[in-house]
Design an enzyme around this catalytic site. Structure first.
Site, PDB file in Angstrom:
ATOM      1  N   ARG A   1      -8.461  -0.741   4.694  1.00  0.00           N
ATOM      2  CA  ARG A   1      -7.550   0.272   4.131  1.00  0.00           C
ATOM      3  C   ARG A   1      -6.177  -0.319   3.817  1.00  0.00           C
ATOM      4  O   ARG A   1      -5.449   0.197   2.995  1.00  0.00           O
ATOM      5  CB  ARG A   1      -7.366   1.431   5.121  1.00  0.00           C
TER       6      ARG A   1
ATOM      7  N   LYS B   1       0.848  -1.206   0.000  1.00  0.00           N
ATOM      8  CA  LYS B   1       0.000   0.000   0.000  1.00  0.00           C
ATOM      9  C   LYS B   1       0.875   1.245   0.000  1.00  0.00           C
ATOM     10  O   LYS B   1       0.636   2.180  -0.773  1.00  0.00           O
ATOM     11  CB  LYS B   1      -0.879   0.007   1.242  1.00  0.00           C
ATOM     12  N   ASN B   2       1.902   1.255   0.849  1.00  0.00           N
ATOM     13  CA  ASN B   2       2.688   2.480   1.038  1.00  0.00           C
ATOM     14  C   ASN B   2       3.710   2.723  -0.062  1.00  0.00           C
ATOM     15  O   ASN B   2       4.394   3.741  -0.055  1.00  0.00           O
ATOM     16  CB  ASN B   2       3.351   2.477   2.420  1.00  0.00           C
TER      17      ASN B   2
ATOM     18  N   CYS C   1      -5.196  12.225  12.620  1.00  0.00           N
ATOM     19  CA  CYS C   1      -5.914  10.940  12.570  1.00  0.00           C
ATOM     20  C   CYS C   1      -5.727  10.281  13.938  1.00  0.00           C
ATOM     21  O   CYS C   1      -5.170  10.869  14.855  1.00  0.00           O
ATOM     22  CB  CYS C   1      -5.357  10.070  11.447  1.00  0.00           C
TER      23      CYS C   1
ATOM     24  N   ASP D   1       4.895   0.717  11.956  1.00  0.00           N
ATOM     25  CA  ASP D   1       3.695   0.051  11.418  1.00  0.00           C
ATOM     26  C   ASP D   1       3.590  -1.402  11.854  1.00  0.00           C
ATOM     27  O   ASP D   1       2.581  -2.051  11.577  1.00  0.00           O
ATOM     28  CB  ASP D   1       3.684   0.114   9.881  1.00  0.00           C
TER      29      ASP D   1
ATOM     30  N   ARG E   1      -0.128  14.637  12.999  1.00  0.00           N
ATOM     31  CA  ARG E   1       0.489  14.400  11.691  1.00  0.00           C
ATOM     32  C   ARG E   1       0.558  15.655  10.813  1.00  0.00           C
ATOM     33  O   ARG E   1      -0.101  15.788   9.797  1.00  0.00           O
ATOM     34  CB  ARG E   1      -0.246  13.259  10.986  1.00  0.00           C
TER      35      ARG E   1
HETATM   36  C1  EPZ Z   1       4.145   7.004   6.242  1.00  0.00           C
HETATM   37  O1  EPZ Z   1       3.339   8.009   6.818  1.00  0.00           O
HETATM   38  C2  EPZ Z   1       3.275   5.767   6.162  1.00  0.00           C
HETATM   39  N1  EPZ Z   1       2.126   6.024   5.296  1.00  0.00           N
HETATM   40  C3  EPZ Z   1       2.803   5.377   7.561  1.00  0.00           C
HETATM   41  O2  EPZ Z   1       2.059   4.157   7.439  1.00  0.00           O
HETATM   42  C4  EPZ Z   1       4.021   5.120   8.442  1.00  0.00           C
HETATM   43  O3  EPZ Z   1       3.594   4.832   9.751  1.00  0.00           O
HETATM   44  C5  EPZ Z   1       4.930   6.363   8.451  1.00  0.00           C
HETATM   45  O4  EPZ Z   1       5.285   6.716   7.094  1.00  0.00           O
HETATM   46  C6  EPZ Z   1       6.218   6.124   9.231  1.00  0.00           C
HETATM   47  O5  EPZ Z   1       6.917   5.042   8.678  1.00  0.00           O
HETATM   48  C7  EPZ Z   1       2.286   5.962   3.966  1.00  0.00           C
HETATM   49  O6  EPZ Z   1       3.360   5.700   3.468  1.00  0.00           O
HETATM   50  C8  EPZ Z   1       1.046   6.219   3.120  1.00  0.00           C
HETATM   51  P1  EPZ Z   1       6.149  10.403   8.329  1.00  0.00           P
HETATM   52  P2  EPZ Z   1       3.860   9.548   6.838  1.00  0.00           P
HETATM   53  O7  EPZ Z   1       6.040  11.655   7.537  1.00  0.00           O
HETATM   54  O8  EPZ Z   1       4.619   9.824   5.598  1.00  0.00           O
HETATM   55  C9  EPZ Z   1       6.071  13.661  11.768  1.00  0.00           C
HETATM   56  C10 EPZ Z   1       0.271   2.688   7.780  1.00  0.00           C
HETATM   57  O9  EPZ Z   1      -0.114   2.144   8.822  1.00  0.00           O
HETATM   58  N2  EPZ Z   1       5.966  14.642  10.678  1.00  0.00           N
HETATM   59  O10 EPZ Z   1       7.357   9.551   8.146  1.00  0.00           O
HETATM   60  O11 EPZ Z   1       2.726  10.403   7.180  1.00  0.00           O
HETATM   61  C11 EPZ Z   1       4.820  12.790  11.877  1.00  0.00           C
HETATM   62  O12 EPZ Z   1       3.838  13.433  12.653  1.00  0.00           O
HETATM   63  C12 EPZ Z   1       0.675   4.149   7.805  1.00  0.00           C
HETATM   64  O13 EPZ Z   1       0.394   2.099   6.674  1.00  0.00           O
HETATM   65  C13 EPZ Z   1       6.068  15.990  10.980  1.00  0.00           C
HETATM   66  O14 EPZ Z   1       6.219  16.372  12.140  1.00  0.00           O
HETATM   67  O15 EPZ Z   1       4.856   9.491   8.073  1.00  0.00           O
HETATM   68  C14 EPZ Z   1       5.356  11.554  12.548  1.00  0.00           C
HETATM   69  O16 EPZ Z   1       5.424  11.779  13.939  1.00  0.00           O
HETATM   70  C15 EPZ Z   1       0.400   4.801   9.156  1.00  0.00           C
HETATM   71  N3  EPZ Z   1       5.977  16.897   9.976  1.00  0.00           N
HETATM   72  C16 EPZ Z   1       6.780  11.425  11.988  1.00  0.00           C
HETATM   73  O17 EPZ Z   1       7.115  12.728  11.479  1.00  0.00           O
HETATM   74  C17 EPZ Z   1       5.814  16.509   8.664  1.00  0.00           C
HETATM   75  O18 EPZ Z   1       5.765  17.388   7.780  1.00  0.00           O
HETATM   76  C18 EPZ Z   1       6.913  10.427  10.831  1.00  0.00           C
HETATM   77  O19 EPZ Z   1       5.938  10.766   9.862  1.00  0.00           O
HETATM   78  C19 EPZ Z   1       5.727  15.130   8.374  1.00  0.00           C
HETATM   79  C20 EPZ Z   1       5.815  14.213   9.399  1.00  0.00           C
END
Ligand code: EPZ
Length: 432
Positions: A408, A22-23, A124, A316, A129
């Site tokens: 999802r 998915k990701n 969420c 995850d 996020r």
């Molecule tokens: C991706 O989400 C994945 N989703 C998530 O999988 C996964 O948990 C996550 O990466 C971490 O590996 C997809 O790929 C569609 P991040 P993403 O930006 O990109 C903070 C699942 O279960 N952050 O790496 O949203 C954020 O709040 C899903 O399949 C900021 O502060 O994750 C988090 O604490 C859930 N500012 C951390 O960084 C930003 O601009 C990591 O988030 C962006 C992120």
């Protein structure tokens, strides 16, 4: 509203096909916005999030053709995406709010059209996020960003982003993907420093290069992108889903079964997960078609783990590991370092007899002899899976509510588990 009923106590045995990730699929679909030509993606999983993003892309002018439905369990779908013209650069709230990954259209729209208006995704269940790292990256590439009425309005002066150095103070998968896609069409060279290194990002970079991009440093924390004038079409197969594979590896171990996960290079893509599962006593045996998973000791061994960006143990997989640790031979300390609220599964697991105490972002899980079936509530995608895993070993029946969360991210979950001997059914009229 559909529910799942699981009768626990059955060993899983047989073969279980792993679907496309998915990701990886979600950013790959967004990459189709970068070219007028056709991008054909195969091994796409049949998931709600894929349907949602397909709808969003069609709103931007992407013409989609389902080339192959992928009707049997082990086959994904093949869809062609063609965008001769971008008909709208607005990503509306009612779609973006359903799926955070919609924010990944921002980079491609900005790169292709020089402007984009995308609804702020909102938080969420697992945290608020934000997208500040995405926006800071685009500003470092010359974009002007304004926030108005819950939308991000981004404009590239002169219609084209400029190459530059984008340094991420903290690792972000989505921000890395957004900037990477935008940089392929920027003028000059872009360096992405402290880039996320998840395999899904390498999958995206390899696909972009197949479309004519010039990306080097793939798989490392420094990506270098030399901007090109345009990208062409390509055909690309989505990588296997390492989180789905890890989840079913846990299922095989918890039920003390023997399951062959079908897919190529699974152990390689599961690198962050397999190491921790091996410490817990899980055995992996490579085969021509995938990897056989068993539990190589009498009881699951308690392990201590902190979630980390790749190649560390993935956030995850945290909820699924916790389900496994509820029946370990000792105790386990699980620390969640990525998201601020990713423990919604804890109270539900405790209702099934698990012994878990929380201390801030750390859970202490003491192994119990067995879990008790109960009606439980799914709250987010991976929490839902942890409840299914617990139900597979709990006595009597477990009813999981709100399973739209599962839809999802887990394709044909009931079929896949039933084919390996689980007693699991899905029905809206199940007793509670
Ligand atoms: C991706 O989400 C994945 N989703 C998530 O999988 C996964 O948990 C996550 O990466 C971490 O590996 C997809 O790929 C569609 P991040 P993403 O930006 O990109 C903070 C699942 O279960 N952050 O790496 O949203 C954020 O709040 C899903 O399949 C900021 O502060 O994750 C988090 O604490 C859930 N500012 C951390 O960084 C930003 O601009 C990591 O988030 C962006 C992120």
């Amino acid at each position: 509203m559909d529910r799942i009923a699981i009768t626990g106590g059955y060993r899983l045995e047989g073969q279980l096909p792993i679907s496309g990730a998915k990701n990886a699929a979600l950013p790959l679909m967004c990459a189709s916005l970068l070219t007028k030509e056709t991008l054909t993606l195969s091994n796409l999983p049949h998931l709600a999030d894929i349907k949602t993003l397909k709808l969003l892309l069609e709103g931007h002018g992407v013409k989609t053709t389902v080339e192959n439905e992928g009707v049997n369990l082990s086959e994904g779908q093949t869809i062609s995406f063609e965008t001769p013209d971008i008909t709208s650069t607005v990503a509306p709230y009612d779609i973006v709010r359903k799926m955070r990954a919609s924010i990944l259209v921002l980079g491609p729209l900005l790169a292709r059209e020089g402007e984009a208006t995308v609804s702020l995704p909102g938080g969420c269940a697992i945290g608020n996020r934000p997208i500040d790292l995405h926006l800071k990256g685009f500003e470092e590439m010359g974009a002007k960003i304004e926030l108005e009425e819950g939308y991000v309005r981004a404009v590239a002066p002169g219609g084209r982003l400029e190459g530059g150095t984008v340094h991420f103070p903290t690792v972000s998968v989505g921000a890395t993907e957004n900037i990477l896609m935008a940089a392929t069409l920027a003028s000059g060279e872009t360096i992405i420093d402290n880039a996320a290194r998840e395999p899904e990002i390498s999958d995206l970079a390899n696909c972009l290069n197949a479309m004519g991009a010039n990306i080097s440093g793939i798989g490392t924390k420094t990506l270098t992108v030399k901007g090109v004038e345009s990208l062409h079409g390509a055909q690309y197969a989505v990588m296997p889903d390492r989180i789905e594979a890890g989840s079913y590896a846990v299922a095989a171990a918890m039920t003390r079964g023997e399951v062959e996960l079908l897919g190529h290079d699974l152990l390689d893509v599961m690198r962050g997960t397999a190491g921790v599962l091996k410490q817990a006593g899980v055995g992996f045996k490579q085969t021509d078609d995938g990897v056989i998973v068993t539990l190589e000791r009498d009881k699951i061994k308690g392990v201590d783990v902190s979630t980390q960006p790749y190649p560390g143990f993935p956030t995850d997989m945290q909820a699924q590991l916790m389900a496994m640790m509820t029946i370990c031979d000792s105790a386990s300390v699980i620390n969640e370092t990525i998201f601020e609220n990713r423990f919604m599964h804890v109270p539900e697991l405790c209702r099934m007899g698990a012994d878990i105490t929380m201390h801030g972002s750390t859970a202490i899980v003491r192994g119990v002899d067995g879990l008790l079936g109960a009606p439980v509530m799914a709250t987010d995608l991976r929490a839902s899976m942890s409840l299914v895993l617990a139900g597979l070993v709990a006595d009597r029946q477990t009813f999981v509510n709100r399973i739209y969360h599962l839809d999802r991210g887990y394709e044909r979950l009931v079929e896949k588990l039933s084919a390996c001997g689980a007693k699991i059914i899905r029905d809206a009229n199940l007793g509670i």
